[in-house]
Design a protein around this motif. Sequence first.
Motif, PDB file in Angstrom:
ATOM      1  N   TYR A  98       0.854  -1.190   0.000  1.00 13.35           N
ATOM      2  CA  TYR A  98       0.000   0.000   0.000  1.00 13.35           C
ATOM      3  C   TYR A  98       0.888   1.238   0.000  1.00 13.35           C
ATOM      4  O   TYR A  98       1.551   1.537   0.990  1.00 13.35           O
ATOM      5  CB  TYR A  98      -0.929   0.002   1.202  1.00 13.35           C
ATOM      6  N   PHE A  99       0.903   1.949  -1.129  1.00  8.56           N
ATOM      7  CA  PHE A  99       1.706   3.165  -1.290  1.00  8.56           C
ATOM      8  C   PHE A  99       0.851   4.358  -0.867  1.00  8.56           C
ATOM      9  O   PHE A  99      -0.202   4.617  -1.473  1.00  8.56           O
ATOM     10  CB  PHE A  99       2.154   3.314  -2.745  1.00  8.56           C
ATOM     11  N   PRO A 186      -2.723   7.447  -3.538  1.00  8.71           N
ATOM     12  CA  PRO A 186      -2.586   6.073  -3.039  1.00  8.71           C
ATOM     13  C   PRO A 186      -2.639   5.040  -4.169  1.00  8.71           C
ATOM     14  O   PRO A 186      -3.382   5.218  -5.139  1.00  8.71           O
ATOM     15  CB  PRO A 186      -3.813   5.926  -2.141  1.00  8.71           C
ATOM     16  N   SER A 187      -1.852   3.988  -4.037  1.00  3.59           N
ATOM     17  CA  SER A 187      -1.884   2.872  -4.983  1.00  3.59           C
ATOM     18  C   SER A 187      -1.691   1.575  -4.222  1.00  3.59           C
ATOM     19  O   SER A 187      -1.030   1.539  -3.184  1.00  3.59           O
ATOM     20  CB  SER A 187      -0.779   3.015  -6.039  1.00  3.59           C
ATOM     21  N   ILE A 188      -2.273   0.515  -4.764  1.00  4.36           N
ATOM     22  CA  ILE A 188      -2.189  -0.812  -4.139  1.00  4.36           C
ATOM     23  C   ILE A 188      -1.647  -1.807  -5.154  1.00  4.36           C
ATOM     24  O   ILE A 188      -2.116  -1.857  -6.299  1.00  4.36           O
ATOM     25  CB  ILE A 188      -3.574  -1.273  -3.633  1.00  4.36           C
ATOM     26  N   VAL A 189      -0.649  -2.597  -4.733  1.00  2.39           N
ATOM     27  CA  VAL A 189      -0.073  -3.623  -5.597  1.00  2.39           C
ATOM     28  C   VAL A 189      -0.201  -4.983  -4.899  1.00  2.39           C
ATOM     29  O   VAL A 189       0.614  -5.324  -4.027  1.00  2.39           O
ATOM     30  CB  VAL A 189       1.410  -3.347  -5.914  1.00  2.39           C
ATOM     31  N   PRO A 190      -1.235  -5.779  -5.229  1.00  5.99           N
ATOM     32  CA  PRO A 190      -1.317  -7.142  -4.702  1.00  5.99           C
ATOM     33  C   PRO A 190      -0.140  -7.983  -5.193  1.00  5.99           C
ATOM     34  O   PRO A 190       0.300  -7.843  -6.344  1.00  5.99           O
ATOM     35  CB  PRO A 190      -2.642  -7.663  -5.272  1.00  5.99           C
ATOM     36  N   LEU A 191       0.366  -8.833  -4.311  1.00  5.78           N
ATOM     37  CA  LEU A 191       1.509  -9.688  -4.628  1.00  5.78           C
ATOM     38  C   LEU A 191       1.070 -11.141  -4.702  1.00  5.78           C
ATOM     39  O   LEU A 191       0.208 -11.579  -3.933  1.00  5.78           O
ATOM     40  CB  LEU A 191       2.592  -9.544  -3.560  1.00  5.78           C
ATOM     41  N   ALA A 202      -5.592   0.609  -9.111  1.00  7.31           N
ATOM     42  CA  ALA A 202      -5.313   2.024  -9.390  1.00  7.31           C
ATOM     43  C   ALA A 202      -6.211   2.946  -8.579  1.00  7.31           C
ATOM     44  O   ALA A 202      -7.079   3.652  -9.121  1.00  7.31           O
ATOM     45  CB  ALA A 202      -5.461   2.287 -10.884  1.00  7.31           C
ATOM     46  N   THR A 203      -6.016   2.964  -7.270  1.00  7.27           N
ATOM     47  CA  THR A 203      -6.869   3.771  -6.407  1.00  7.27           C
ATOM     48  C   THR A 203      -6.629   5.277  -6.578  1.00  7.27           C
ATOM     49  O   THR A 203      -7.528   6.077  -6.296  1.00  7.27           O
ATOM     50  CB  THR A 203      -6.656   3.382  -4.932  1.00  7.27           C
ATOM     51  N   GLU A 204      -5.445   5.658  -7.054  1.00  9.30           N
ATOM     52  CA  GLU A 204      -5.198   7.090  -7.264  1.00  9.30           C
ATOM     53  C   GLU A 204      -6.116   7.639  -8.351  1.00  9.30           C
ATOM     54  O   GLU A 204      -6.720   8.705  -8.201  1.00  9.30           O
ATOM     55  CB  GLU A 204      -3.737   7.342  -7.641  1.00  9.30           C
ATOM     56  N   SER A 205      -6.236   6.921  -9.450  1.00  2.00           N
ATOM     57  CA  SER A 205      -7.013   7.420 -10.586  1.00  2.00           C
ATOM     58  C   SER A 205      -8.481   6.991 -10.554  1.00  2.00           C
ATOM     59  O   SER A 205      -9.340   7.676 -11.101  1.00  2.00           O
ATOM     60  CB  SER A 205      -6.381   6.940 -11.902  1.00  2.00           C
ATOM     61  N   GLN A 206      -8.789   5.864  -9.892  1.00  2.00           N
ATOM     62  CA  GLN A 206     -10.156   5.330  -9.927  1.00  2.00           C
ATOM     63  C   GLN A 206     -10.888   5.386  -8.588  1.00  2.00           C
ATOM     64  O   GLN A 206     -12.085   5.104  -8.526  1.00  2.00           O
ATOM     65  CB  GLN A 206     -10.126   3.881 -10.418  1.00  2.00           C
ATOM     66  N   GLY A 207     -10.171   5.720  -7.523  1.00  2.00           N
ATOM     67  CA  GLY A 207     -10.815   5.782  -6.215  1.00  2.00           C
ATOM     68  C   GLY A 207     -11.191   4.410  -5.689  1.00  2.00           C
ATOM     69  O   GLY A 207     -10.611   3.391  -6.077  1.00  2.00           O
TER      70      GLY A 207
END
Length: 223
Positions: A98-99, A186-191, A202-207
């Motif tokens: 979680y960035f 904010p951005s999320i990268v599942p691993l 893409a939570t920064e652009s799409q909420g």
Amino acid sequence: FVVLLVLSLFEFFRVLVLYSSGHHTIPYHSQSMLLLTGTRLLAFQQITHGRSAPIQRRVSTQLKMASSLPSVFSPDTGDPLSGEELTNKLKNKRVALYFSAGWCPMCTSIEPDIKAFRESSAADGKPIEFIYVSSDQSEEAALERSKALQMIAVPFSEVDAIKKQYNVWSGREAAKLGTDRRAGVPSIVPLDKTGTELAFVATESQGKKALDTWPLDDSNGIW
């Protein structure tokens, strides 16, 4: 090929016998047989080498992917988690980087939705563990955020390397990290369970609607 090899060995020993008898000229058919076998052996070696090389590359890639998970610390104590502690904490969970940053209004406004998504997923038998990658302005602020969010976190001294690896950082960090990024916070990268990227949320652009793009049912993403 085996038959050819056996015949060639026969010719080889025949040539040795001729040499030991004082005949120092190799018969033409023996020369041809030995030359043909050498050519076939070379071709066989090239074929088998060509087949094994991709396998070796796949093995080393898998090893590299497995080592890509960053070191993390506990949000409660600020102490690093051992490999065994981390393994136990992540077992049977979905894991994501979680960035985010506390100074970022978009981050703090979406975090109630992230918390609700996390709780809903846990209720559905799909627990999630976030790893906080801080864009905060100090180590103290990053630790406070980790505690408030109840997320394990990448040490503050190592976050820039993770941001560069996944090409995600805040606009404020452009002077330090550059402008060649795919997203901000904010951005999320599942691993996936080898520690490499499974998807990009893409939570920064799409909420908050971006949370629905997380492939929670992908077995590769269950640790």
